[in-house]
Design a protein around this motif. Structure first.
Motif: not given
Length: 321
Positions: A80-101
């Motif tokens: 849940g910490e803020p992430v300063d990265d050009p692509l990590l927000p997308a994968v973190l969002h995808t993990i949350a949406v699908f509750d990926l392992d």
């Protein structure tokens, strides 16, 4: 969706479009809302791979530090910490949406780190342990996004498809991997066919394979086909809207084996590539194929016995960690 998240998904899509043309084409056959999530997973895996493989001018320790730093930011984002990265927000969002392992991502990053220190694998079991993180977990990451009528039953075919795709890449890219100081064909297999690493280097320099090397590659093709056979039932377990995508990916990655066979298993003569016209034809055919239609095992025609994973029944039926 906020601007930073949209930009992160766009960045992942561009990485996918630029570096994963075959899989990108297949992804175009998914419902639009699913595509960005597949792009996010591809962007995550591709960026990690680039840290490892696109910075050869840096010593391994410095590349390892870069990978650790990026992985640390990813883990922080998971908490849940803020992430300063050009692509990590997308994968973190995808993990949350699908509750990926989350363990799948840790396993993947562990295999990426192995590429910085491991240049060869003595046995196929050792290679499978590496591919568990570099390939099998990508299948299980993808499964919730694709959707399945029976997720538990579809899990193992998804893992096997990861193995199949990865081994196909290893077969095609023997020359390229040698340039990076790696040999992904197991040492025990080289010895079985009387091939040494120096023989591979010499074939790379000559631009053609010897007969023992072609025999070795032929054997690895049959091994990849066994993984494709184990993965095949999973395609029809996917939700109908996802089947055309994975049917296309299955056929196009498997088509690389056809191209390898067509050049008499000489992976040093030229890089095996499925022609663009065939890629488009495969995608069109997949769109017209009714959901539930079984897929055809790619590569040279083999007996049923040859399509059984040798001595690896446990790896077909249960995940490795």
């Amino acid at each position: 969706m906020d601007t930073d998240l949209t930009a992160a998904y766009d960045r992942c899509r561009e990485l996918h479009r630029s570096h994963g043309r075959t899989y990108y084409l297949a992804t175009r056959l998914l419902p639009a809302w699913k595509r960005r999530h597949v792009h996010a997973l591809y962007g995550f895996t591709r960026y990690a791979d680039e840290i490892v493989d696109r910075t050869e001018d840096l010593p391994p320790a410095q590349r390892a530090a870069r990978l650790d730093n990026w992985a640390g930011r990813f883990v922080a984002g998971l908490h849940g910490e803020p992430v300063d990265d050009p692509l990590l927000p997308a994968v973190l969002h995808t993990i949350a949406v699908f509750d990926l392992d989350r363990d799948d991502f840790a396993c993947f990053l562990k295999s990426m780190a192995m590429d910085l220190t491991v240049g060869s694998y003595r046995t196929y079991d050792q290679l499978l342990d590496y591919m568990e993180g570099s390939a099998a977990v990508i299948g299980t990451m993808m499964l919730p996004i694709l959707g399945s009528t029976d997720p538990a039953a579809a899990r193992e075919p998804a893992r096997q498809l990861g193995f199949a795709f990865q081994l196909t890449n290893f077969i095609r890219d023997v020359a390229e991997d040698l340039d990076r100081g790696r040999t992904y064909l197991p040492d025990e297999d080289l010895a079985r066919f009387g091939v040494t690493r120096d023989d591979l280097v010499a074939a790379r320099a000559a631009g053609h394979s010897t007969e023992p090397i072609r025999a070795l590659v032929r054997y690895e093709v049959t091994r990849a086909q066994a993984h494709y056979a184990a993965a095949a039932p999973g395609i029809t377990m996917l939700l109908p809207a996802s089947q055309a995508c994975m049917r296309t990916a299955y056929a196009l990655y498997g088509g690389i084996l056809d191209e390898v066979a067509a050049q008499d298993f000489d992976v040093f003569a030229s890089r095996a590539v499925v022609p663009r016209r065939r890629r488009l034809a495969v995608a069109a055919r997949a769109l017209l194929t009714p959901a539930g239609t079984p897929v055809t095992i790619p590569g040279p025609r083999l007996s049923a016995a040859a399509l059984t994973l040798p001595g690896s029944a446990d790896r077909v039926s249960s995940p490795r960690r």
